[in-house]
Scaffold this motif. Sequence first.
Motif, PDB file in Angstrom:
ATOM      1  N   GLY A   1       3.634  -5.333   4.641  1.00 55.90           N
ATOM      2  CA  GLY A   1       2.800  -6.047   3.676  1.00 55.90           C
ATOM      3  C   GLY A   1       2.870  -5.477   2.276  1.00 55.90           C
ATOM      4  O   GLY A   1       2.304  -6.034   1.344  1.00 55.90           O
ATOM      5  N   MET A   2       3.583  -4.364   2.113  1.00 56.18           N
ATOM      6  CA  MET A   2       3.642  -3.719   0.796  1.00 56.18           C
ATOM      7  C   MET A   2       4.862  -4.146   0.000  1.00 56.18           C
ATOM      8  O   MET A   2       5.068  -3.696  -1.116  1.00 56.18           O
ATOM      9  CB  MET A   2       3.640  -2.213   0.957  1.00 56.18           C
ATOM     10  CG  MET A   2       2.343  -1.730   1.525  1.00 56.18           C
ATOM     11  SD  MET A   2       2.236   0.030   1.429  1.00 56.18           S
ATOM     12  CE  MET A   2       0.470   0.210   1.478  1.00 56.18           C
ATOM     13  N   PHE A   3       5.693  -4.966   0.626  1.00 59.75           N
ATOM     14  CA  PHE A   3       6.860  -5.484  -0.087  1.00 59.75           C
ATOM     15  C   PHE A   3       6.477  -6.832  -0.701  1.00 59.75           C
ATOM     16  O   PHE A   3       5.463  -7.434  -0.338  1.00 59.75           O
ATOM     17  CB  PHE A   3       8.020  -5.678   0.893  1.00 59.75           C
ATOM     18  CG  PHE A   3       8.754  -4.399   1.186  1.00 59.75           C
ATOM     19  CD1 PHE A   3      10.007  -4.164   0.646  1.00 59.75           C
ATOM     20  CD2 PHE A   3       8.189  -3.428   1.985  1.00 59.75           C
ATOM     21  CE1 PHE A   3      10.675  -2.987   0.905  1.00 59.75           C
ATOM     22  CE2 PHE A   3       8.851  -2.244   2.256  1.00 59.75           C
ATOM     23  CZ  PHE A   3      10.098  -2.026   1.710  1.00 59.75           C
ATOM     24  N   SER A   4       7.330  -7.291  -1.608  1.00 57.90           N
ATOM     25  CA  SER A   4       7.192  -8.652  -2.153  1.00 57.90           C
ATOM     26  C   SER A   4       5.791  -8.919  -2.692  1.00 57.90           C
ATOM     27  O   SER A   4       5.252 -10.004  -2.506  1.00 57.90           O
ATOM     28  CB  SER A   4       7.529  -9.681  -1.069  1.00 57.90           C
ATOM     29  OG  SER A   4       8.523  -9.218  -0.207  1.00 57.90           O
ATOM     30  N   LEU A   5       5.225  -7.925  -3.341  1.00 55.85           N
ATOM     31  CA  LEU A   5       3.898  -8.077  -3.956  1.00 55.85           C
ATOM     32  C   LEU A   5       4.017  -7.994  -5.474  1.00 55.85           C
ATOM     33  O   LEU A   5       4.934  -7.349  -5.988  1.00 55.85           O
ATOM     34  CB  LEU A   5       2.961  -6.956  -3.483  1.00 55.85           C
ATOM     35  CG  LEU A   5       2.470  -6.989  -2.049  1.00 55.85           C
ATOM     36  CD1 LEU A   5       1.724  -5.698  -1.744  1.00 55.85           C
ATOM     37  CD2 LEU A   5       1.567  -8.180  -1.798  1.00 55.85           C
ATOM     38  N   PRO A   6       3.072  -8.583  -6.206  1.00 53.30           N
ATOM     39  CA  PRO A   6       3.094  -8.410  -7.662  1.00 53.30           C
ATOM     40  C   PRO A   6       2.943  -6.939  -8.076  1.00 53.30           C
ATOM     41  O   PRO A   6       3.411  -6.536  -9.132  1.00 53.30           O
ATOM     42  CB  PRO A   6       1.884  -9.228  -8.131  1.00 53.30           C
ATOM     43  CG  PRO A   6       1.633 -10.197  -7.044  1.00 53.30           C
ATOM     44  CD  PRO A   6       2.036  -9.520  -5.774  1.00 53.30           C
ATOM     45  N   VAL A   7       2.279  -6.149  -7.252  1.00 53.58           N
ATOM     46  CA  VAL A   7       2.181  -4.705  -7.522  1.00 53.58           C
ATOM     47  C   VAL A   7       3.388  -4.033  -6.859  1.00 53.58           C
ATOM     48  O   VAL A   7       3.571  -4.162  -5.654  1.00 53.58           O
ATOM     49  CB  VAL A   7       0.878  -4.109  -6.931  1.00 53.58           C
ATOM     50  CG1 VAL A   7       0.778  -2.632  -7.227  1.00 53.58           C
ATOM     51  CG2 VAL A   7      -0.322  -4.852  -7.460  1.00 53.58           C
TER      52      VAL A   7
END
Lengths: 252, 240
Positions: free
Chosen positions: A97-103
């Motif tokens: 869930g930490m990939f492909s995020l705006p952050v």
Amino acid sequence: MKQAVLIESKKLIRSRVGMVASILLSIGVGSICALLMLGIRANNPDIIAQAGADAAFDWQTLLGMATQITATAGLLGFGVVLAWHFAREFSDRTIYGMFSLPVSRGKIAIAKIIAFLLWCVVMSIALPVIIGIVGLLVGLPSSIAPPVIEAFGRLCLLLLMTGVVALPVGIVAAKTRSLLGGVGAAICLVVLASVMVLTGVAGWFTPSAPALWAMNYAQSQSVSSLQLWLVLPYGVISVVLLVALWKYMELD
Amino acid sequence: MSKTVLTLKNATRLFSGGAGVNKANLTIKQGEIVALVGLNGAGKTTLMKLALGMLRPTSGIIQIVGQPVNPRTSSSVWAQVGYFVDAPFVYPELTVTQNLDTMRSLQGVADTDSIERAITEFNLRQYADQKARTLSLGNRQRVGLAMSFLHAPRLIILDEPTNSLDPSGVIALRQLLRQRAYEGAAILVSSHHLDEVARIADRIVMMNRGEIIGELRSHGDDLERVFFERIHADDTRRGV
């Protein structure tokens, strides 16, 4: 970035690992010190022998014991928390869930490190406060001399620097993607730090330097300012490596 | 004319044990639901990970809304993507609401009502204040899926999203996917359930041994029979 720091802090505070480590490093160390001081007050020969020839029922002895326990337990405790802080994303499979995020992941890694260091700051205040309370509860005088205040300051700094020297544990935990790998690294760091003390060059081995400085402050073999300042670049290099590792990670 | 949201051009990712994905070409336009089907190890998840930047391609091009996917992909691109791959992004020590709020913050969504909407859409009301560690696998899956839809993404990528869901969850997800596609989202979904994907997909793309080997018609044919015939034909062509 602020949001990421808040989230990482929330995760650390609400976790069982964060909670247990906080209790052990503050109330746990405080309780051990209280028991030892009570033993000294009761003239228990075994405890006096363990506490050293200079042991007396005073603030210096109490702070010396707290520093000694923190020097070893602190590196292990901070290391375990840091290992969990990074490795849990793999064991809980939340790393996906930490990939492909705006952050970006780099920012998330920085947020994790900031959250950890903030926790170290809290611990560096909590433990001296608890030791102060312990001292008063076991019957030490409430008037505190300047050298004792200095010793409190050293304990506080020792905790802060121990948090920084534990940072490579996060690198190992992230690289191996395992809590065991991180905990193993923390144990290795503690063992290496102890071995380096025996070799006599521990001052130049940065993970040993803060503990050596805090414990031998009054003695001639204390750590030089330069050796102590090396904690700073050591911490910066660890942060850069950890952030780069996190940023360019792949999930194969 | 519908805009292309996801593009893969000759996307290849080699692993030491062979090709994970070999020269995959795929485009998904807005409002389109594309299903990826294939046997275990066919390369479906690898293809999705490539699209999401979780893996870097050995060669080829991957673009989302015309922007290349790489470690420097801008945050504005990722803000348009919602996904569910491998496991729910759920922290056990946080409640369902706190988990959703975590994703809302990371996605930079100012609208706090989005959490309420997600809770309603995925029927999570009774679990809203419960810690995620106490939830069943199916309900954790619902939370993970709710996170993927929370910020109204333009591209939704879901890897076997119906695993662990009960029939009511499957129906709710199906309706939601149709609704989001109707609203203009491009959707890529993988599944082992041919009958399930046939109900929702506009196109069914088949993968075998890391390659896209063609498309199945979602209506009319006996899907299972055609699926295995194509797999068998592809294996025969490769001599395996």
